[in-house]
Design a protein around this motif. Structure first.
Motif, PDB file in Angstrom:
ATOM      1  N   LEU A  34      74.174  28.752  19.566  1.00  0.00           N
ATOM      2  CA  LEU A  34      74.576  27.890  20.675  1.00  0.00           C
ATOM      3  C   LEU A  34      73.297  27.382  21.313  1.00  0.00           C
ATOM      4  O   LEU A  34      72.517  28.155  21.862  1.00  0.00           O
ATOM      5  N   ARG A  35      73.074  26.073  21.235  1.00  0.00           N
ATOM      6  CA  ARG A  35      71.864  25.463  21.789  1.00  0.00           C
ATOM      7  C   ARG A  35      72.200  24.874  23.157  1.00  0.00           C
ATOM      8  O   ARG A  35      72.991  23.950  23.248  1.00  0.00           O
ATOM      9  N   LYS A  65      69.947  29.473  21.996  1.00  0.00           N
ATOM     10  CA  LYS A  65      68.652  28.798  22.054  1.00  0.00           C
ATOM     11  C   LYS A  65      68.641  27.896  23.280  1.00  0.00           C
ATOM     12  O   LYS A  65      69.587  27.137  23.501  1.00  0.00           O
ATOM     13  N   TRP A  66      67.568  27.957  24.072  1.00  0.00           N
ATOM     14  CA  TRP A  66      67.505  27.258  25.355  1.00  0.00           C
ATOM     15  C   TRP A  66      66.445  26.160  25.325  1.00  0.00           C
ATOM     16  O   TRP A  66      65.335  26.375  24.846  1.00  0.00           O
ATOM     17  N   THR A  67      66.800  24.990  25.878  1.00  0.00           N
ATOM     18  CA  THR A  67      65.854  23.881  25.975  1.00  0.00           C
ATOM     19  C   THR A  67      65.906  23.310  27.385  1.00  0.00           C
ATOM     20  O   THR A  67      66.985  23.005  27.894  1.00  0.00           O
ATOM     21  N   GLU A  68      64.744  23.146  27.996  1.00  0.00           N
ATOM     22  CA  GLU A  68      64.675  22.637  29.374  1.00  0.00           C
ATOM     23  C   GLU A  68      64.609  21.112  29.408  1.00  0.00           C
ATOM     24  O   GLU A  68      63.949  20.491  28.566  1.00  0.00           O
ATOM     25  N   PHE A  69      65.288  20.533  30.401  1.00  0.00           N
ATOM     26  CA  PHE A  69      65.266  19.095  30.639  1.00  0.00           C
ATOM     27  C   PHE A  69      64.993  18.843  32.122  1.00  0.00           C
ATOM     28  O   PHE A  69      65.375  19.645  32.971  1.00  0.00           O
ATOM     29  N   ALA A  71      66.141  16.143  33.763  1.00  0.00           N
ATOM     30  CA  ALA A  71      67.250  15.403  34.371  1.00  0.00           C
ATOM     31  C   ALA A  71      68.420  15.344  33.396  1.00  0.00           C
ATOM     32  O   ALA A  71      68.283  15.656  32.204  1.00  0.00           O
ATOM     33  N   GLY A  72      69.571  14.911  33.927  1.00  0.00           N
ATOM     34  CA  GLY A  72      70.776  14.857  33.124  1.00  0.00           C
ATOM     35  C   GLY A  72      70.773  13.841  31.997  1.00  0.00           C
ATOM     36  O   GLY A  72      71.219  14.142  30.883  1.00  0.00           O
ATOM     37  N   PRO A  73      70.301  12.590  32.232  1.00  0.00           N
ATOM     38  CA  PRO A  73      70.353  11.583  31.161  1.00  0.00           C
ATOM     39  C   PRO A  73      69.660  12.011  29.864  1.00  0.00           C
ATOM     40  O   PRO A  73      70.250  11.883  28.778  1.00  0.00           O
ATOM     41  N   PRO A  74      68.406  12.519  29.898  1.00  0.00           N
ATOM     42  CA  PRO A  74      67.807  12.949  28.634  1.00  0.00           C
ATOM     43  C   PRO A  74      68.522  14.152  28.015  1.00  0.00           C
ATOM     44  O   PRO A  74      68.558  14.292  26.790  1.00  0.00           O
ATOM     45  N   LEU A  75      69.111  15.003  28.851  1.00  0.00           N
ATOM     46  CA  LEU A  75      69.863  16.136  28.313  1.00  0.00           C
ATOM     47  C   LEU A  75      71.064  15.639  27.505  1.00  0.00           C
ATOM     48  O   LEU A  75      71.328  16.121  26.395  1.00  0.00           O
ATOM     49  N   LEU A  76      71.766  14.653  28.035  1.00  0.00           N
ATOM     50  CA  LEU A  76      72.939  14.143  27.322  1.00  0.00           C
ATOM     51  C   LEU A  76      72.553  13.301  26.111  1.00  0.00           C
ATOM     52  O   LEU A  76      73.328  13.200  25.156  1.00  0.00           O
ATOM     53  N   GLU A  77      71.371  12.719  26.136  1.00  0.00           N
ATOM     54  CA  GLU A  77      70.883  12.030  24.939  1.00  0.00           C
ATOM     55  C   GLU A  77      70.649  13.058  23.830  1.00  0.00           C
ATOM     56  O   GLU A  77      70.933  12.800  22.657  1.00  0.00           O
ATOM     57  N   ALA A  78      70.141  14.218  24.202  1.00  0.00           N
ATOM     58  CA  ALA A  78      69.949  15.299  23.230  1.00  0.00           C
ATOM     59  C   ALA A  78      71.294  15.765  22.671  1.00  0.00           C
ATOM     60  O   ALA A  78      71.415  16.074  21.484  1.00  0.00           O
ATOM     61  N   ASN A  80      73.850  13.844  22.378  1.00  0.00           N
ATOM     62  CA  ASN A  80      74.296  12.740  21.536  1.00  0.00           C
ATOM     63  C   ASN A  80      73.707  12.810  20.132  1.00  0.00           C
ATOM     64  O   ASN A  80      74.383  12.507  19.142  1.00  0.00           O
ATOM     65  N   VAL A  81      72.448  13.204  20.033  1.00  0.00           N
ATOM     66  CA  VAL A  81      71.787  13.263  18.719  1.00  0.00           C
ATOM     67  C   VAL A  81      71.885  14.663  18.113  1.00  0.00           C
ATOM     68  O   VAL A  81      71.197  14.977  17.138  1.00  0.00           O
ATOM     69  N   GLU A  82      72.741  15.500  18.712  1.00  0.00           N
ATOM     70  CA  GLU A  82      73.050  16.838  18.181  1.00  0.00           C
ATOM     71  C   GLU A  82      71.851  17.776  18.187  1.00  0.00           C
ATOM     72  O   GLU A  82      71.716  18.649  17.323  1.00  0.00           O
ATOM     73  N   SER A  83      70.983  17.618  19.199  1.00  0.00           N
ATOM     74  CA  SER A  83      69.869  18.549  19.363  1.00  0.00           C
ATOM     75  C   SER A  83      70.281  19.760  20.197  1.00  0.00           C
ATOM     76  O   SER A  83      69.636  20.803  20.134  1.00  0.00           O
ATOM     77  N   ILE A  84      71.334  19.607  21.006  1.00  0.00           N
ATOM     78  CA  ILE A  84      71.898  20.718  21.764  1.00  0.00           C
ATOM     79  C   ILE A  84      73.418  20.671  21.625  1.00  0.00           C
ATOM     80  O   ILE A  84      73.987  19.656  21.184  1.00  0.00           O
ATOM     81  N   ASP A  85      74.063  21.773  22.017  1.00  0.00           N
ATOM     82  CA  ASP A  85      75.519  21.871  21.909  1.00  0.00           C
ATOM     83  C   ASP A  85      76.215  21.922  23.260  1.00  0.00           C
ATOM     84  O   ASP A  85      77.422  21.691  23.350  1.00  0.00           O
ATOM     85  N   PHE A  86      75.450  22.231  24.309  1.00  0.00           N
ATOM     86  CA  PHE A  86      76.055  22.494  25.617  1.00  0.00           C
ATOM     87  C   PHE A  86      74.993  22.272  26.688  1.00  0.00           C
ATOM     88  O   PHE A  86      73.809  22.540  26.455  1.00  0.00           O
ATOM     89  N   GLY A  87      75.422  21.772  27.847  1.00  0.00           N
ATOM     90  CA  GLY A  87      74.456  21.584  28.926  1.00  0.00           C
ATOM     91  C   GLY A  87      75.142  21.246  30.227  1.00  0.00           C
ATOM     92  O   GLY A  87      76.374  21.073  30.281  1.00  0.00           O
ATOM     93  N   THR A  88      74.353  21.142  31.283  1.00  0.00           N
ATOM     94  CA  THR A  88      74.903  20.842  32.606  1.00  0.00           C
ATOM     95  C   THR A  88      74.153  19.682  33.247  1.00  0.00           C
ATOM     96  O   THR A  88      72.931  19.553  33.077  1.00  0.00           O
TER      97      THR A  88
END
Length: 315
Positions: A34-35, A65-69, A71-78, A80-88
């Motif tokens: 779970l990314r 697996k944890w990845t820091e962002f 702001a929200g827009p770049p997190l949701l872009e990630a 979109n390109v399937e770099s993460i599976d879940f975020g806030t």
């Protein structure tokens, strides 16, 4: 007869193999990881620091697996390109992402925390109210919760969006522009807001408006792994309750990650509201109203229907 028996045996082998392959495929469909995309605020950050989710999912063979962002827009872009599976994110980023055809789903929400964001100006600024920003440069992250804060604040002040000069900047770039004096105002959220309060002593023109924060996932991930998502929401709810009961200790834990003063961490922790829940019709309707504001201003290319991208767990 021998030929017929051979045929039947062969067919049985083929069917058995196919069935075994099908079952194996179903097992493999469940994710072994779970990314998660997170930002420097909220219960998701403390959940990361606690390690509780990692331990619970590890028992099911799922690695977190944890990845820091920032702001929200770049997190949701990630997402979109399937770099993460879940975020806030805040309430606005998923609206822009849905309009851009990101295959996301709303999974859960946190209560609004209007005191955790604001429109600020330098302490020596002549601007005293939001109405004084007419014709001025106002910086914010495009498609963020601060974007909606600016729009709503202008409306309440009797101004139109076109009455200001929007300057789209990330939090770090906006901070630099704010200090240089190349922008007149800055709409920003915690912890960046709390840091600016302590270090720059700005004047607050307007605190935030009611916007829910949301937890989001990709449609494929949540469809194939609903049990994993339900565990995440359960752990987030536990963390939220712990923060509410232990704000001082939570602030200290938060500060281990931020590395800033205790006062900043305490502000960031205590001016949020906690209690992660699955979405209701009322929450969806509220989010739809916000989305319609962006549609009416032609800031997103298409009208979005929020209820089309809402996931709820099986009863």
């Amino acid at each position: 007869m021998k030929i017929k028996q051979f045929f039947h045996r062969s067919l049985a082998v083929v069917l058995s193999t196919a069935l075994s392959f099908g079952l194996a495929s179903q097992v493999q469909a469940k994710a072994d990881s779970l990314r998660i995309g997170y930002q420097k605020n909220g219960p998701l950050l403390l959940l990361k620091n606690s390690g509780d989710l990692d331990k619970r999912l590890a028992q099911q063979g799922v690695e977190v697996k944890w990845t820091e962002f920032t702001a929200g827009p770049p997190l949701l872009e990630a997402l979109n390109v399937e770099s993460i599976d879940f975020g806030t994110t805040g309430g606005t980023p998923p609206i822009f992402a849905q309009a851009a055809k990101t295959d996301l789903v709303y999974v859960a929400y946190d209560l609004p925390a209007p005191s955790s964001e604001a429109i600020i100006v330098p302490k020596d600024s002549p601007a005293r109210t939001v109405a004084d920003l007419k014709g001025k440069k106002v910086a914010f992250n495009k498609g963020s919760s601060a974007h909606y804060l600016v729009i709503k604040s202008l409306e309440e002040a009797g101004l139109k969006y076109d009455d200001i000069e929007p300057v789209f900047l990330s939090p770090s770039d906006a901070r630099a522009a704010f200090e240089r004096g190349s922008i007149d105002a800055w709409a920003i959220w915690d912890p960046f807001f709390a840091v600016a309060e302590e270090q720059l002593q700005p004047r607050i023109l307007r605190n935030g408006v009611d916007q829910y924060s949301f937890y989001l996932s990709s449609r494929n991930y949540v469809t194939e792994n609903p049990d994993i998502i339900e565990i995440v929401i359960d752990e987030l709810n536990k963390v939220g309750k712990w923060i509410e009961a232990n704000p001082e200790q939570a602030s200290k834990e938060f500060n281990k990650f931020l590395g800033l003063s205790y006062e900043i961490s305490h502000k960031t922790v205590t001016r949020r509201n906690y209690g992660t829940q699955f979405l209701t019709d009322e929450i969806v309707a509220t989010q739809q109203k916000i989305a319609d504001v962006f549609t009416d201003l032609e800031l997103i290319p298409v009208k979005v229907n929020i209820k089309d991208v809402v996931w709820t767990p099986a009863k």
